[in-house]
Design a protein around this motif. Sequence first.
Motif, PDB file in Angstrom:
ATOM      1  N   TYR A  74       5.454 -16.582 -14.957  1.00 47.36           N
ATOM      2  CA  TYR A  74       4.601 -15.394 -14.904  1.00 47.36           C
ATOM      3  C   TYR A  74       5.352 -14.239 -14.222  1.00 47.36           C
ATOM      4  O   TYR A  74       5.328 -13.101 -14.700  1.00 47.36           O
ATOM      5  N   ALA A  75       5.985 -14.545 -13.081  1.00 47.24           N
ATOM      6  CA  ALA A  75       6.718 -13.515 -12.348  1.00 47.24           C
ATOM      7  C   ALA A  75       7.874 -12.969 -13.179  1.00 47.24           C
ATOM      8  O   ALA A  75       8.141 -11.761 -13.176  1.00 47.24           O
ATOM      9  N   LYS A  76       8.542 -13.844 -13.893  1.00 41.36           N
ATOM     10  CA  LYS A  76       9.649 -13.431 -14.761  1.00 41.36           C
ATOM     11  C   LYS A  76       9.152 -12.453 -15.827  1.00 41.36           C
ATOM     12  O   LYS A  76       9.819 -11.452 -16.124  1.00 41.36           O
ATOM     13  N   ALA A  77       7.987 -12.737 -16.394  1.00 38.89           N
ATOM     14  CA  ALA A  77       7.409 -11.841 -17.394  1.00 38.89           C
ATOM     15  C   ALA A  77       7.044 -10.498 -16.774  1.00 38.89           C
ATOM     16  O   ALA A  77       7.219  -9.442 -17.385  1.00 38.89           O
ATOM     17  N   MET A  78       6.537 -10.528 -15.536  1.00 38.37           N
ATOM     18  CA  MET A  78       6.179  -9.287 -14.851  1.00 38.37           C
ATOM     19  C   MET A  78       7.416  -8.441 -14.575  1.00 38.37           C
ATOM     20  O   MET A  78       7.385  -7.218 -14.719  1.00 38.37           O
ATOM     21  N   ILE A  79       8.514  -9.081 -14.183  1.00 39.88           N
ATOM     22  CA  ILE A  79       9.760  -8.355 -13.929  1.00 39.88           C
ATOM     23  C   ILE A  79      10.266  -7.695 -15.207  1.00 39.88           C
ATOM     24  O   ILE A  79      10.807  -6.585 -15.185  1.00 39.88           O
ATOM     25  N   ALA A  80      10.039  -8.377 -16.331  1.00 38.44           N
ATOM     26  CA  ALA A  80      10.449  -7.823 -17.624  1.00 38.44           C
ATOM     27  C   ALA A  80       9.576  -6.640 -18.042  1.00 38.44           C
ATOM     28  O   ALA A  80       9.877  -5.967 -19.030  1.00 38.44           O
ATOM     29  N   GLY A  81       8.486  -6.406 -17.288  1.00 39.28           N
ATOM     30  CA  GLY A  81       7.669  -5.227 -17.538  1.00 39.28           C
ATOM     31  C   GLY A  81       6.391  -5.443 -18.296  1.00 39.28           C
ATOM     32  O   GLY A  81       5.666  -4.492 -18.572  1.00 39.28           O
ATOM     33  N   ALA A  82       6.078  -6.691 -18.654  1.00 35.27           N
ATOM     34  CA  ALA A  82       4.874  -6.953 -19.435  1.00 35.27           C
ATOM     35  C   ALA A  82       4.197  -8.214 -18.920  1.00 35.27           C
ATOM     36  O   ALA A  82       4.497  -9.317 -19.382  1.00 35.27           O
ATOM     37  N   VAL A 111       0.270 -19.085 -21.932  1.00 34.22           N
ATOM     38  CA  VAL A 111       1.481 -19.900 -22.027  1.00 34.22           C
ATOM     39  C   VAL A 111       2.017 -19.913 -23.456  1.00 34.22           C
ATOM     40  O   VAL A 111       3.228 -20.014 -23.666  1.00 34.22           O
ATOM     41  N   ARG A 112       1.125 -19.829 -24.427  1.00 35.14           N
ATOM     42  CA  ARG A 112       1.596 -19.806 -25.813  1.00 35.14           C
ATOM     43  C   ARG A 112       2.344 -18.501 -26.119  1.00 35.14           C
ATOM     44  O   ARG A 112       3.370 -18.498 -26.798  1.00 35.14           O
ATOM     45  N   GLU A 113       1.834 -17.400 -25.578  1.00 36.81           N
ATOM     46  CA  GLU A 113       2.533 -16.122 -25.769  1.00 36.81           C
ATOM     47  C   GLU A 113       3.862 -16.114 -25.020  1.00 36.81           C
ATOM     48  O   GLU A 113       4.865 -15.598 -25.520  1.00 36.81           O
ATOM     49  N   LEU A 114       3.876 -16.695 -23.827  1.00 40.63           N
ATOM     50  CA  LEU A 114       5.125 -16.773 -23.072  1.00 40.63           C
ATOM     51  C   LEU A 114       6.167 -17.607 -23.808  1.00 40.63           C
ATOM     52  O   LEU A 114       7.355 -17.281 -23.809  1.00 40.63           O
ATOM     53  N   ALA A 115       5.713 -18.702 -24.419  1.00 41.86           N
ATOM     54  CA  ALA A 115       6.634 -19.548 -25.187  1.00 41.86           C
ATOM     55  C   ALA A 115       7.282 -18.751 -26.318  1.00 41.86           C
ATOM     56  O   ALA A 115       8.480 -18.896 -26.589  1.00 41.86           O
ATOM     57  N   GLU A 116       6.499 -17.895 -26.961  1.00 44.15           N
ATOM     58  CA  GLU A 116       7.037 -17.059 -28.036  1.00 44.15           C
ATOM     59  C   GLU A 116       7.944 -15.964 -27.480  1.00 44.15           C
ATOM     60  O   GLU A 116       9.010 -15.684 -28.022  1.00 44.15           O
ATOM     61  N   ARG A 117       7.496 -15.355 -26.394  1.00 48.77           N
ATOM     62  CA  ARG A 117       8.256 -14.236 -25.825  1.00 48.77           C
ATOM     63  C   ARG A 117       9.638 -14.677 -25.369  1.00 48.77           C
ATOM     64  O   ARG A 117      10.637 -13.963 -25.576  1.00 48.77           O
ATOM     65  N   PHE A 118       9.714 -15.874 -24.738  1.00 46.86           N
ATOM     66  CA  PHE A 118      10.992 -16.362 -24.237  1.00 46.86           C
ATOM     67  C   PHE A 118      11.691 -17.289 -25.227  1.00 46.86           C
ATOM     68  O   PHE A 118      12.698 -17.910 -24.885  1.00 46.86           O
ATOM     69  N   GLU A 119      11.134 -17.364 -26.448  1.00 50.87           N
ATOM     70  CA  GLU A 119      11.713 -18.187 -27.521  1.00 50.87           C
ATOM     71  C   GLU A 119      11.991 -19.606 -27.036  1.00 50.87           C
ATOM     72  O   GLU A 119      13.074 -20.159 -27.221  1.00 50.87           O
ATOM     73  N   ASP A 120      10.974 -20.177 -26.401  1.00 50.86           N
ATOM     74  CA  ASP A 120      11.081 -21.513 -25.814  1.00 50.86           C
ATOM     75  C   ASP A 120       9.790 -22.270 -26.112  1.00 50.86           C
ATOM     76  O   ASP A 120       8.876 -22.300 -25.284  1.00 50.86           O
ATOM     77  N   PRO A 121       9.665 -22.890 -27.284  1.00 52.21           N
ATOM     78  CA  PRO A 121       8.414 -23.545 -27.692  1.00 52.21           C
ATOM     79  C   PRO A 121       7.920 -24.595 -26.706  1.00 52.21           C
ATOM     80  O   PRO A 121       6.711 -24.814 -26.588  1.00 52.21           O
TER      81      PRO A 121
END
Length: 268
Positions: free
Chosen positions: A163-171, A176-186
């Motif tokens: 979650y923190a990593k996504a926040m640092i990226a600005g969004a 968790v399903r969206e994060l899996a797609e965003r970080f290309e890590d199913p």
Amino acid sequence: MAKQDEFERILQVAINELELNAEEKASLFERIAQETIGLMIYGSRARGDHIASSDFDLLRLSRFPFSTFKIDRVSVSSYSPEQLMSANRTLFGTHILRDGRIIFDPHGELARILNTLKPADPKDLLDTVRRYSIILNQPFEEKLAYTSGLVRLARYMLRTAVYAKAMIAGAPCFSVRELAERFEDPMLATLLASDPQIVEVPSIELLDELTGRLINIIGPLPINNYGSISGIAVSAWESDRNLAALAVRATSEDKATLSYTDLPKVLL
């Protein structure tokens, strides 16, 4: 009395609008009809990216603290105004600010508190996760004895770090399903899931997978000179009650997933 009856009628209408079955609605209303001054839904059911087995995560505002409870698919975390205000600049506060939806607030008090909350600093979140991750640095015998609790804790910490990593990226993102797609890590969709029907059975291999991924984000785990989980709990009890509470929770046989609303009401 008439005013209370009207508040309860409005609360009943709000509950009826949730996509719950009749038994869940009746049980929920019975449990929260009294003392509830605000109610909101958050998480996947509020975002609209839920699956059939997803819980309905509800935040209940009440004058006095009440225990968290669960009715079938409904999870209710109760907060007093003071407890909810302490969510300022925390992960939970950030979550409800982004994904929460008020469904009952007759006095406007819930909205007023939410308007005072500020998002967490993701770098502070990572620093806190790094400090607490000492609990995961255990001898093999401790890992074997407390596999379930350590897996719960490792998943919780990794989820927070992502979650923190996504926040640092600005969004900011709490799906968790969206994060899996965003970080290309199913694999993240399963590794970070809180749904009991999705999560893997706790094992040493799963613990190592979660811990390894966490290390990739926060760096090496702190050195554990206490020798055991209980050693951390005893040593930290006076100096860092949150760390001690997490250590105690890691030894619990409770099968429930660990949430950032558990120990204490707002942890990160």
